[in-house]
Design an enzyme around this catalytic site. Structure first.
Site, PDB file in Angstrom:
ATOM      1  N   GLU A 306       0.825  -1.212   0.000  1.00 19.49           N
ATOM      2  CA  GLU A 306       0.000   0.000   0.000  1.00 19.49           C
ATOM      3  C   GLU A 306       0.860   1.263   0.000  1.00 19.49           C
ATOM      4  OE1 GLU A 306      -2.602  -0.667   3.411  1.00 19.49           O
ATOM      5  OE2 GLU A 306      -4.051  -1.606   2.054  1.00 19.49           O
ATOM      6  N   ASP A 380      -8.044  -9.255   3.982  1.00 18.03           N
ATOM      7  CA  ASP A 380      -7.804  -8.095   4.835  1.00 18.03           C
ATOM      8  C   ASP A 380      -8.887  -7.950   5.895  1.00 18.03           C
ATOM      9  OD1 ASP A 380      -6.987  -5.747   5.915  1.00 18.03           O
ATOM     10  OD2 ASP A 380      -7.480  -4.495   4.194  1.00 18.03           O
ATOM     11  N   GLU A 408     -12.827  -2.304  11.696  1.00 16.08           N
ATOM     12  CA  GLU A 408     -12.775  -1.592  10.416  1.00 16.08           C
ATOM     13  C   GLU A 408     -13.858  -2.069   9.449  1.00 16.08           C
ATOM     14  OE1 GLU A 408      -8.994  -1.988   8.469  1.00 16.08           O
ATOM     15  OE2 GLU A 408      -9.662  -0.916   6.680  1.00 16.08           O
TER      16      GLU A 408
HETATM   17  O1  GCW Z   1      -7.060  -3.071   6.278  1.00 16.16           O
HETATM   18  C1  GCW Z   1      -6.134  -2.233   5.707  1.00 16.16           C
HETATM   19  C2  GCW Z   1      -6.487  -0.893   6.209  1.00 16.16           C
HETATM   20  C3  GCW Z   1      -5.333   0.059   6.196  1.00 16.16           C
HETATM   21  C4  GCW Z   1      -4.175  -0.608   6.943  1.00 16.16           C
HETATM   22  C5  GCW Z   1      -3.816  -1.887   6.210  1.00 16.16           C
HETATM   23  C6  GCW Z   1      -2.692  -2.649   6.893  1.00 16.16           C
HETATM   24  C7  GCW Z   1      -2.561   0.390   8.342  1.00 16.16           C
HETATM   25  O2  GCW Z   1      -7.557  -0.391   5.438  1.00 16.16           O
HETATM   26  O3  GCW Z   1      -5.742   1.233   6.821  1.00 16.16           O
HETATM   27  O4  GCW Z   1      -3.086   0.240   7.067  1.00 16.16           O
HETATM   28  O5  GCW Z   1      -4.922  -2.727   6.184  1.00 16.16           O
HETATM   29  O6  GCW Z   1      -3.012  -3.580   7.618  1.00 16.16           O
HETATM   30  O7  GCW Z   1      -1.548  -2.341   6.699  1.00 16.16           O
END
Ligand code: GCW
Length: 719
Positions: A306, A380, A408
């Site tokens: 990311e 995720d 989340e």
């Molecule tokens: O789930 C995603 C989140 C990001 C997060 C990423 C991760 C910290 O949307 O906000 O970043 O995972 O786990 O690195």
């Protein structure tokens, strides 16, 4: 004048009655024992307190006992230094003379951080003994004893022995230096970086108490989307102040390391892990950190994921990257937790495969003090995921678990969702990678793998909100994470029961109602969000609410259509041989089980298969009908939760009763919103009516698609 004063007083009293209980005390409320006989029993058994020795942790024990016993029994125990009276609580490590002098001898060996609690008769006197190999074990034993009183258990014939199954039990804070919390729904960061190190907020101490009470022994203070500034002296002083507060509670501090820190704060031209200057820079930086924090735990790193920098920027591997940090930490006893949550700029054929594809070839290439941190599932933190295929697949590399406690993707802080059931489903899943009983739990606790380093992390849901977690019931997820990190064999029901007793009430009806709501809550939310294995169909970026229609964005694997693949024939991601073949990353047993439509558990059906709308499922319903029924069942179950909660009026304090009542009503609206959006959207593909028995949504799909939430909480700051 008099009248006004009286009026003010009445108003004040009213305010206390309504808002008196605000959730700040978490599960450590220590309210007076109501039952007179039980109270008398406790007072008799704990009239005297004998703590052998001196240490900061023993001071913490004394303070906690004073607080707990004064609250629950109405008075502090009398301090004594001998065992001459009935009803003495003796707290001492196993190497002390007083423990060695006990007759009968205590022979249990609890090991590091473990504890033993025994009721004995010594020289004709009734004594309760808490013993351990180290002071921290004594602290954990003390919290256990307090819990027995909080849950109103008699203190007779106690024989408890408990030791953690996993060495590092860690909270990961995604807290930014500007005070925001990524994916945080409970206010701002607890860490007041501006006022540290001079100002120690009482919250830091209460945070440490709460963590110690459930056995958490490590905290990563900063976001994995890291800021190199935290490694500069100005911040290290602040980190040191927090570490000093946490140390007596057995909690070690860790930081996230930004891979490009050598450039950003070191003024080097590169962060290439094989460059000698870079290696040297990390060595010196780590030595400097240990000057501030002598028991510093180490680093967590998110690299090449990311947009975060990492070794791949220099054509190096994750192992090259992890090892340079590991070499710097090794002389000081520190470790690296290198995250496997990776995906680069190139969109893969299936994102679920990427972590395995990148890490499996690196098996055996990491230093001994590196542990690879793997999320519970391959995508995720979705409402429900199958376990991550890396568990058990890397035989030469220690792996650790990363759960997400902050919700989340699970309703953030408006939805009541008890996550112990999610944690347990993953921990209890059999990977078939080590013969019999190769559950995920036995891989991460090292009993199957024999790995020396073992760890489990949870991304916290804690913030500056008065009640810490935003939703009063979300405290249960912090609690359950800690309890399962200590002992993954505990049942989620047992954890829910003790938490409810301590947090709300020992009233039998309240316990039954609250725990049954908790028990059903996860399945309920999965039903109204992502039933039958659907995943990643939430709102763009903020992840709030439903948005299965998201498509045509710069990354296909950030859209919803990429994951649900609905079309006129059916819905679901084919991960079998005819599709992305992600199943090939699992052991043959799992491949056989999940690739076969008959044996694939329905909860993962659309995760692994593209299924025809008219195909019959186990219920006898077609897929389309079943999908509708699940969405409606989910929303209905929230209505039932509302009724259950309402029936507890008078049994729960007014403050929290009212908070949960309001939140459940928001949750119902959100459940209906999810249900209507998803059913109406998927109907555009199935072209079939919603089953007759179900009410038709009162708003069109276009309405749901038009909703926007630019200020939803927890988004990555844009500045
Ligand atoms: O789930 C995603 C989140 C990001 C997060 C990423 C991760 C910290 O949307 O906000 O970043 O995972 O786990 O690195």
């Amino acid at each position: 004048m008099m009248r006004i004063k009286l009026l003010l007083l009445v108003l004040l009293l009213h305010a206390f009655a309504v808002y008196g209980e605000d959730g700040y005390r978490l599960w450590l409320r220590y309210d007076k024992v109501e039952d007179a006989r039980l109270l008398n029993h406790y007072k008799k058994e704990l009239a005297n307190l004998y703590i052998a020795g001196q240490s900061p942790t023993l001071n913490v024990i004394r303070a906690e006992l004073d607080k707990g016993l004064e609250g629950m029994l109405g008075s502090k125990p009398k301090t004594v230094s001998s065992l001459h009276a009935h009803g003495t609580l003796l707290i001492a490590t196993r190497n002390t003379d007083v423990i060695k002098s006990l007759n009968p001898r205590l022979t249990e060996e609890p090991g590091k951080e473990g504890f033993v609690i025994r009721s004995i008769t010594h020289a004709g006197k009734r004594i309760t003994v808490i013993t351990a190999d180290d002071d921290i074990g004594l602290l954990y034993g003390t919290f256990h004893l307090l819990k027995l009183i909080q849950t109103r258990q008699p203190l007779r014939a106690l024989s408890v022995q408990s030791s953690p199954l996993i060495q590092l039990r860690i909270l990961n804070h995604w807290d930014n230096l500007d005070g925001t919390v990524e994916r945080g729904y409970a206010g701002f960061s607890l860490w007041n970086w501006h006022k540290l190190p001079g100002y120690i907020d009482e919250r830091y101490i209460d945070y440490a108490r709460a963590n110690a009470s459930i056995g958490i022994n490590a905290t990563v203070l900063t976001n994995v989307n890291a800021n190199a500034w935290v490694l500069t002296p100005a911040y290290l002083k602040k980190v040191a102040a927090l570490a000093d507060v946490f140390r007596p509670y057995g909690i070690r501090v860790y930081l996230t390391a930004r891979f490009s820190a050598p450039i950003e704060i070191g003024k080097l031209a590169t962060a290439d892990p094989l460059n000698e200057d870079v290696k040297q820079w990390w060595k010196e930086k780590v030595t400097e950190i240990y000057k501030y924090v002598p028991d510093f735990g180490g680093f967590v790193v998110k690299a090449n994921s990311e947009g975060q920098p990492g070794p791949q920027n220099y054509n190096r591997t994750h192992a090259d990257g992890a090892n340079v940090l590991a070499d710097a930490l090794a002389p000081h006893g520190g470790i690296v937790m290198w995250r496997a949550f990776v995906y680069d700029d190139k969109v893969p054929d299936d994102r679920a495969k990427q972590a395995y594809n990148e890490f499996k070839p690196l098996d055996g290439k990491f230093r001994d003090n590196v542990i690879v941190q793997v999320k519970n599932g391959p995508i995720d933190f979705q409402p429900r995921e199958p376990f991550h295929p890396l568990f058990g697949a890397m035989k030469q590399t220690p792996l650790m678990m990363e759960f997400q406690i902050t919700q989340e993707y699970l309703g953030q802080s408006t939805n009541l969702v008890y996550l112990a059931n999610l944690f347990k489903e993953c921990l209890d899943a059999d990977t078939y990678q080590y013969g019999k009983e190769s559950t995920v739990a036995r891989i991460i606790d090292g009993s199957a793998t024999k790995q020396k380093l073992t760890a489990v992390a949870g991304v916290t849901n804690i913030g500056s909100d008065r009640n810490w977690c935003g939703h009063p019931m979300a405290q249960a997820n912090w609690y359950a994470f800690g309890r399962l990190a200590w002992d993954h064999q505990l049942s989620s029901e047992q954890i829910a029961k003790e938490w409810t007793r301590m947090t709300f009430s020992n009233d039998a009806e309240a316990i039954t109602r609250v725990t049954s709501m908790m028990d059903q809550s996860w399945e309920t939310v999965v039903n109204y969000m992502t039933p039958l294995g659907l995943h990643h169909i939430m709102g763009w970026s903020h992840h709030y609410g439903p948005a299965p229609w998201i498509k045509d964005r710069h990354r296909a694997d950030w859209t919803s259509v990429y994951y649900h693949k609905a079309d006129s024939s059916g819905i679901g991601f084919d991960r079998t041989q005819s599709g992305s073949h992600a199943l090939a990353q699992y052991a043959p047993e799992i491949q056989n089980l999940f690739s076969n439509r008959e044996t694939c558990p329905e909860k993962f059906l659309l995760w692994f298969h593209h299924v025809n709308w008219n195909e019959k499922l186990k219920s006898g319903n077609t897929l389309w009908d079943e999908l509708c029924y699940r969405y409606y069942r989910g929303a209905e179950a929230v209505k039932k939760m509302q009724q259950d909660w309402d029936s507890l009026k008078g049994k729960i304090d007014t403050g929290r009763f009212e908070q949960v009542r309001q939140l459940l009503s928001i949750q119902y609206e959100e459940a209906v919103w999810w249900r209507n959006s998803c059913v109406l959207y998927f109907q555009t593909f199935s072209k079939q009516p919603i089953p007759q028995a179900l009410p038709v949504p009162d708003k069109p799909l276009s309405y749901y698609m038009s909703l926007e939430f630019p200020y939803a909480p927890g988004i990555k700051p844009q500045w």
